[in-house]
Design a protein around this motif. Structure first.
Motif, short mmCIF file in Angstrom:
data_model
loop_
_atom_site.label_atom_id
_atom_site.label_comp_id
_atom_site.label_asym_id
_atom_site.label_seq_id
_atom_site.Cartn_x
_atom_site.Cartn_y
_atom_site.Cartn_z
N GLY A 166 0.67 -1.32 0.09
CA GLY A 166 0.05 0.06 0.10
C GLY A 166 0.82 1.23 0.04
N ASN A 167 0.36 2.31 -0.85
CA ASN A 167 1.07 3.62 -0.65
C ASN A 167 0.04 4.47 0.01
OD1 ASN A 167 2.19 5.94 -1.15
ND2 ASN A 167 2.06 5.62 -3.38
N TRP A 168 0.25 4.82 0.95
CA TRP A 168 -0.88 5.73 1.64
C TRP A 168 -0.55 7.26 1.42
CZ3 TRP A 168 -0.50 4.25 7.75
CH2 TRP A 168 -1.04 3.17 7.97
N LYS A 169 0.55 7.56 0.40
CA LYS A 169 0.88 8.76 -0.07
C LYS A 169 0.64 9.94 1.23
CE LYS A 169 -1.18 7.88 -4.46
NZ LYS A 169 -1.08 8.14 -5.82
N MET A 170 0.31 11.22 0.96
CA MET A 170 0.18 12.03 2.22
C MET A 170 -1.22 12.04 2.71
SD MET A 170 1.68 15.97 2.24
CE MET A 170 0.42 16.91 1.68
N GLY B 290 11.37 7.03 -6.98
CA GLY B 290 11.16 7.23 -8.20
C GLY B 290 9.39 7.09 -8.55
N HIS B 291 8.54 7.38 -7.37
CA HIS B 291 7.17 7.43 -7.82
C HIS B 291 6.81 8.72 -8.60
CE1 HIS B 291 2.83 7.80 -7.11
NE2 HIS B 291 2.80 6.55 -6.80
N SER B 292 6.08 8.59 -9.40
CA SER B 292 5.69 9.18 -10.56
C SER B 292 5.49 10.89 -9.90
CB SER B 292 4.73 8.96 -11.57
OG SER B 292 3.56 8.83 -10.98
N TYR C 280 5.65 -1.06 -12.29
CA TYR C 280 5.18 -0.46 -13.31
C TYR C 280 4.03 0.34 -13.08
CZ TYR C 280 3.07 0.49 -17.80
OH TYR C 280 2.15 0.91 -18.99
N GLU C 281 3.97 1.53 -13.21
CA GLU C 281 2.90 2.31 -12.70
C GLU C 281 2.65 3.35 -14.12
OE1 GLU C 281 2.07 2.23 -8.35
OE2 GLU C 281 3.30 3.94 -8.94
N PRO C 282 1.72 3.14 -14.95
CA PRO C 282 1.40 4.10 -15.70
C PRO C 282 0.98 5.39 -15.31
CG PRO C 282 0.06 2.19 -16.22
CD PRO C 282 1.05 1.86 -15.05
N TRP D 95 -0.62 7.57 -16.17
CA TRP D 95 -2.23 7.98 -16.68
C TRP D 95 -3.12 7.32 -15.91
CZ3 TRP D 95 -4.27 3.61 -18.81
CH2 TRP D 95 -3.52 2.64 -19.36
N ALA D 96 -2.62 6.18 -15.21
CA ALA D 96 -3.61 5.09 -14.73
C ALA D 96 -3.66 5.39 -12.92
CB ALA D 96 -3.14 3.61 -14.69
N ILE D 97 -2.67 6.49 -12.65
CA ILE D 97 -2.46 6.63 -11.26
C ILE D 97 -3.46 7.76 -10.51
CG2 ILE D 97 -0.94 7.39 -9.08
CD1 ILE D 97 1.46 6.30 -10.89
N GLY D 98 -4.33 7.09 -9.53
CA GLY D 98 -5.39 7.95 -8.96
C GLY D 98 -6.31 8.40 -10.04
N THR D 99 -6.48 7.93 -11.27
CA THR D 99 -7.54 8.46 -12.12
C THR D 99 -8.68 7.60 -12.33
OG1 THR D 99 -6.38 7.13 -13.83
CG2 THR D 99 -5.77 9.34 -13.61
N TYR E 26 2.27 -4.17 -10.46
CA TYR E 26 1.72 -3.41 -11.27
C TYR E 26 0.75 -2.36 -10.22
CZ TYR E 26 -1.97 -1.00 -13.68
OH TYR E 26 -2.48 0.04 -14.12
N GLY E 27 0.96 -1.08 -10.68
CA GLY E 27 0.34 0.05 -9.94
C GLY E 27 -0.59 0.84 -10.89
N GLY E 28 -1.71 1.46 -10.45
CA GLY E 28 -2.46 2.46 -11.04
C GLY E 28 -3.93 1.88 -10.83
N SER E 29 -4.67 2.54 -10.21
CA SER E 29 -5.89 2.22 -9.70
C SER E 29 -6.49 0.51 -9.76
CB SER E 29 -6.94 2.93 -10.90
OG SER E 29 -6.61 4.30 -11.19
N MET E 30 -5.49 -0.10 -9.21
CA MET E 30 -5.77 -1.38 -8.76
C MET E 30 -6.80 -1.36 -7.87
SD MET E 30 -3.66 -4.83 -7.80
CE MET E 30 -2.55 -5.21 -9.09
N ASN E 31 -7.82 -2.20 -7.89
CA ASN E 31 -8.91 -2.35 -6.88
C ASN E 31 -9.53 -3.66 -6.81
OD1 ASN E 31 -10.85 -2.68 -8.98
ND2 ASN E 31 -10.77 -0.47 -9.28
N GLY F 144 0.95 -6.00 -6.38
CA GLY F 144 0.60 -4.52 -6.68
C GLY F 144 0.81 -3.60 -6.02
N LEU F 145 1.19 -2.53 -6.18
CA LEU F 145 1.42 -1.30 -5.60
C LEU F 145 0.16 -0.29 -5.73
CD1 LEU F 145 3.28 0.67 -3.70
CD2 LEU F 145 4.26 1.58 -5.91
N ILE F 146 -0.61 -0.29 -4.37
CA ILE F 146 -1.93 0.38 -4.23
C ILE F 146 -1.88 1.65 -3.54
CG2 ILE F 146 -4.23 -0.47 -3.56
CD1 ILE F 146 -2.56 -2.78 -5.07
N GLY F 147 -2.51 2.48 -4.33
CA GLY F 147 -2.71 3.83 -3.82
C GLY F 147 -3.94 4.05 -3.03
N GLY F 148 -5.10 4.48 -3.55
CA GLY F 148 -6.10 5.00 -3.05
C GLY F 148 -6.91 3.53 -2.38
N ALA F 149 -6.90 2.61 -2.71
CA ALA F 149 -7.52 1.37 -2.21
C ALA F 149 -6.92 0.82 -1.02
CB ALA F 149 -7.84 0.23 -3.32
#
Ligand code: PEP
Length: 246
Positions: A7-11, A92-94, A163-165, A167-171, A205-210, A226-231
């Motif tokens: 999980g990537n909790w971000k800020m 190196g997160h985008s 691999y985190e496209p 255009w798929a991150i948080g979108t 893989y990362g990018g809106s995985m849910n 997976g590298l998971i942000g929002g979820a």
């Protein structure tokens, strides 16, 4: 090989919210899930998450300084992260490449700093929408990974790649399993060519995985997690993704 769900909790987070999230994860995971699980938390919360001691969940940071110590105001060194039990550090997160001007060379140095203290860097690579539409996806991700291989070639089998496209991150837009697999296969070949070590490097893989799309992405031959942000901020969603990885 176990898959890794990080999980990537971000800020995001607070002492209270983190405690509730981790308690729910601990309850949902039991002692030993059949995949590796980690949470990459904002630096101020490393101590809290470490002290909560959720055995099934490893700890990670979202960044690390390329420097070891000294006059680098605001930076957090790899040794400091290690002091708080970090096993992983995202590099190196985008969002860091985009908002903090991080270059391929700096990302490679950050990976080196992590590796030097025994922290596994989770090296993020990925193309923007414009790059994909221009047919440059392969060139971009290979260039980003090549910088890390150039600096860390001798221990490249110790890293994790995500691999985190962009255009798929948080979108809410996800790469299709086939699109993701195609890029993972390119990265796999590049890693194989760079390493004489038989160990398989995990490629996440990362990018809106849910919860809904995790199973089909994770069933691809070269998707090792997976590298998971929002979820990752909602226990039920994160647990569903973990369940799909087992
Ligand atoms: C991320 O931040 O690494 C990420 C993949 O975010 P999200 O899952 O929210 O797209």
């Amino acid at each position: 090989m176990n898959k890794l769900i990080a999980g990537n909790w971000k800020m995001n987070g607070s002492l209270a919210a983190n405690q509730a999230l981790l308690a729910a994860l601990a309850q949902g995971l039991g002692v030993k899930p059949a995949c590796d699980v980690a949470v990459c938390v904002p630096a101020p919360y490393l101590a809290q998450v470490q002290s909560l001691k959720v055995a099934a969940v490893d700890l990670g940071s979202q960044d690390v300084s390329a420097q070891t110590s000294g006059a680098y105001t605001g930076e957090v060194s790899a040794a400091m992260l290690k002091d708080f039990g970090a096993r992983y550090a995202i590099v190196g997160h985008s969002e860091r490449r985009q908002y903090h001007g991080e270059t391929d060379a700096l990302v490679a140095d950050k990976a080196r700093a992590a590796l030097a203290v025994g922290i596994t860097p989770i090296v993020c690579v990925g193309e923007t929408l414009a790059e994909r539409e221009a047919g440059r996806t392969e060139e971009v991700v290979k260039r980003q990974l090549a910088a890390v291989i150039h600096t860390n070639g001798h221990c490249i089998s110790e890293i994790v790649v995500a691999y985190e496209p962009v255009w798929a991150i948080g979108t809410g837009k996800t790469a299709s399993p086939q699109e993701a697999q195609a890029v993972h296969a390119v990265l796999r070949a590049q890693l194989k060519a760079a390493s004489d070590h038989p160990a398989r490097v995990k490629i996440l893989y990362g990018g809106s995985m849910n919860a809904a799309n995790a199973a089909s992405l994770l069933s691809q031959a070269d998707i090792d997690g997976g590298l998971i942000g929002g979820a990752s901020l909602k226990a039920a969603d994160f647990l569903s993704i973990i369940a799909a990885a087992q």
